[in-house]
Write a protein that holds these residues in place. Sequence first.
Motif, PDB file in Angstrom:
ATOM      1  N   UNK A 225     -19.777   6.988 -36.538  1.00  0.00           N
ATOM      2  CA  UNK A 225     -18.782   7.229 -37.595  1.00  0.00           C
ATOM      3  C   UNK A 225     -17.393   7.453 -37.001  1.00  0.00           C
ATOM      4  N   UNK A 226     -17.336   8.147 -35.862  1.00  0.00           N
ATOM      5  CA  UNK A 226     -16.047   8.412 -35.208  1.00  0.00           C
ATOM      6  C   UNK A 226     -15.397   7.111 -34.729  1.00  0.00           C
ATOM      7  N   UNK A 227     -16.193   6.209 -34.160  1.00  0.00           N
ATOM      8  CA  UNK A 227     -15.676   4.916 -33.674  1.00  0.00           C
ATOM      9  C   UNK A 227     -15.039   4.145 -34.839  1.00  0.00           C
ATOM     10  N   UNK A 228     -15.731   4.116 -35.990  1.00  0.00           N
ATOM     11  CA  UNK A 228     -15.214   3.409 -37.166  1.00  0.00           C
ATOM     12  C   UNK A 228     -13.940   4.075 -37.698  1.00  0.00           C
TER      13      UNK A 228
ATOM     14  N   UNK B  68      -9.712  17.013 -43.293  1.00  0.00           N
ATOM     15  CA  UNK B  68     -10.155  15.684 -42.840  1.00  0.00           C
ATOM     16  C   UNK B  68     -11.678  15.625 -42.817  1.00  0.00           C
ATOM     17  N   UNK B  69     -12.239  14.419 -42.960  1.00  0.00           N
ATOM     18  CA  UNK B  69     -13.699  14.273 -42.795  1.00  0.00           C
ATOM     19  C   UNK B  69     -14.039  14.519 -41.327  1.00  0.00           C
ATOM     20  N   UNK B  70     -15.284  14.901 -41.021  1.00  0.00           N
ATOM     21  CA  UNK B  70     -15.659  15.134 -39.625  1.00  0.00           C
ATOM     22  C   UNK B  70     -15.352  13.942 -38.715  1.00  0.00           C
ATOM     23  N   UNK B  71     -15.622  12.722 -39.208  1.00  0.00           N
ATOM     24  CA  UNK B  71     -15.405  11.529 -38.376  1.00  0.00           C
ATOM     25  C   UNK B  71     -13.921  11.342 -38.074  1.00  0.00           C
TER      26      UNK B  71
ATOM     27  N   UNK C  37     -17.352  17.740 -47.918  1.00  0.00           N
ATOM     28  CA  UNK C  37     -17.503  16.709 -48.964  1.00  0.00           C
ATOM     29  C   UNK C  37     -16.745  17.122 -50.226  1.00  0.00           C
ATOM     30  N   UNK C  38     -16.802  18.413 -50.574  1.00  0.00           N
ATOM     31  CA  UNK C  38     -16.086  18.899 -51.759  1.00  0.00           C
ATOM     32  C   UNK C  38     -14.569  18.842 -51.537  1.00  0.00           C
ATOM     33  N   UNK C  39     -14.124  19.099 -50.308  1.00  0.00           N
ATOM     34  CA  UNK C  39     -12.680  19.006 -50.021  1.00  0.00           C
ATOM     35  C   UNK C  39     -12.169  17.581 -50.236  1.00  0.00           C
ATOM     36  N   UNK C  40     -13.014  16.584 -49.927  1.00  0.00           N
ATOM     37  CA  UNK C  40     -12.593  15.187 -50.146  1.00  0.00           C
ATOM     38  C   UNK C  40     -12.414  14.899 -51.639  1.00  0.00           C
ATOM     39  N   UNK C  41     -13.273  15.505 -52.445  1.00  0.00           N
ATOM     40  CA  UNK C  41     -13.131  15.346 -53.904  1.00  0.00           C
ATOM     41  C   UNK C  41     -11.860  16.031 -54.399  1.00  0.00           C
TER      42      UNK C  41
END
Length: 633
Positions: free
Chosen positions: A127-130, A89-92, A51-55
């Motif tokens: 989440x992966x499907x989306x 990347x996010x997990x999804x 989550x911090x990496x996304x920020x």
Amino acid sequence: SQKILQVFRGTIADAPDFDPSADAETLYNAMKGIGSDKEAILDLVTSRSNAQRQEIISAYKCSFGKDLIDDLKYELTGKFERLIVSLMRTPAYHDAKEIHDAVKGVGTNERCLIEVMASRTNKQIHDMVAAYKDAYGSDIEEDIIMDTSGHFKKMLVVLLQHYVIFCFLTPVVTHLRMVFDAYEKIGETSIEDSIKSELSGDFERLMLAVVQCIRSVPMFFAKRLYKSMKGLGTADNTLIRIMISRSEIDMLDIRECFRLRYEKSLYNMIKDDTSGDYKRTLLNLCGGDDDLAGEFFPEAAQIAYKMWELSATTKVQLRPTVRPAPNFDPAADAQALRKAMKGFGTDEDTIIDIVTQRSNAQRQEIRQAFKSLLGRDLMKDLKSELSKNLERLIIGLMLTPAEFDAKMMRKAMEGAGTDEHALIEILVTRSNEEIHAMNDAYQNAYKKSLEEAIQSDTSGHFCRILVSLVQGAREEGPADVERANADAQELADACNAESDDMEMKFMSILCTRSVPHLRRVFQEFVKCTNKDIEQIIKKEMSGDVKNAFYAIVRSVKNQPSYFADRLYKAMKGLGTDDRALIRIMVSRCEIDLFNIRKEFKETHDASLHEFIQVETMIVSLSLWKDEQDFAIV
């Protein structure tokens, strides 16, 4: 147990005093100019949560008007680049990319599909499907259907649509584990073995993965990690995918399961198998070396206890690979062998075919027929006609089991140096009856007692352990529960004693109690100490004493698995330990070589057949027939 499940079991958590703008600037500076400061990049990325990496990605774009992932791809290379970029990347989206690469690359990576689809929760799948739809503009289900077939395809669709994955809800998992245990008690075979016997190919692998994840997701990933690193080369995509996807979920449990199953820490395996910045990043994700730790985490302790319980209750049918030949005619075999050795050259194929397709008892009849019909000593003729490893192997097969064991003990002790591993392997794995027969054969062949030979060739506690085992006086019969509890407590208390006292106490129990009793003792030892007996032996003892006790524990837990490990060690690395290979193949082919093969395949993801073909030449190619109708194997 619900409370335990809620405890954070990852190795990467939110960094305190987090400042995304400052981190973005650090990364920018690390990539500025000629070259890049890879250490600064890996240290920062692996000490921030996803989550911090996304920020940080957002802050980087705001501060520098550039895409951080694009810059990382440009500055870094190879496996290190793949690892760092995947962490961003996010997990999804990471899962979505793994599935996309698995179905859209050259060929389908079924094992990646199996791993991801069998191990993710409802929410993770959703989440992966989306993410897949957003990243690739196509439907993940349609892409999987296009690229797979049969029952394998149907089961993947079922997992995608959440009809089965609900089983990762805690109450259902607990219920299904109880169902599996009940199945094993009623059918006297595990659900996994039933799947292996009834299914095949990718569908079999998928169903086994689902069952393994129901039993223990961390153990499932521990096995996948081990298989990604053992043998020649490393399956880096698998290693990267698991280390990233589990670092914030259950890496601590995976580490414990890894240590429990493979007697080596995940940290050390990664350290030995990788290099450079790639290695440092993976070790940061791993988070610590469990070979330095003693006690189990709660889930691993429960798994360890359960493993010993299963070892005690599972009824394993030992299966040989060599059986008596039908319509056996010793006179005809004797004549055929004589013909194969007459004149110029030797018909080695005929010799191999006859010797490996007769039981040991039948071979003794052939020896007698050769003498009475032809007036010749078959063993002498074979020795003069064959050479090197083929001669050793064929002569080994022609000896009685007791003669062969006696000869192997002699070879382990003669000449310069002693083969302690061979002495341990033979004495630890033979029954009382087999040890007595070996003692008689040794005395008869070498006019000296085996005990005297051991005493003159070894020393100290190691000598005492071997002398104790060579008596062939191990107790027999089932476990005595009350006494097993007392023995476990004595071993636990001995762990705090001086090293000499500890070794003597271990010897008094490990070298004398029956195998079923020791299984119960080792199970209760986990309860007494929250530690693993194998780990204690590795940590607190050394040298040949450690190796001997360790072999006893491994053999008690699962003897075919112990032999599979010995075979692997005989063939891996530079050169092959031909004597060990011959010793195990000859001595186990009429007892449990089929089971050993099965354990080898389970642990090393390659058949024993394939390994021997790679490691040896003419002998293996001649001995190993069709997988269904082989000679020794």
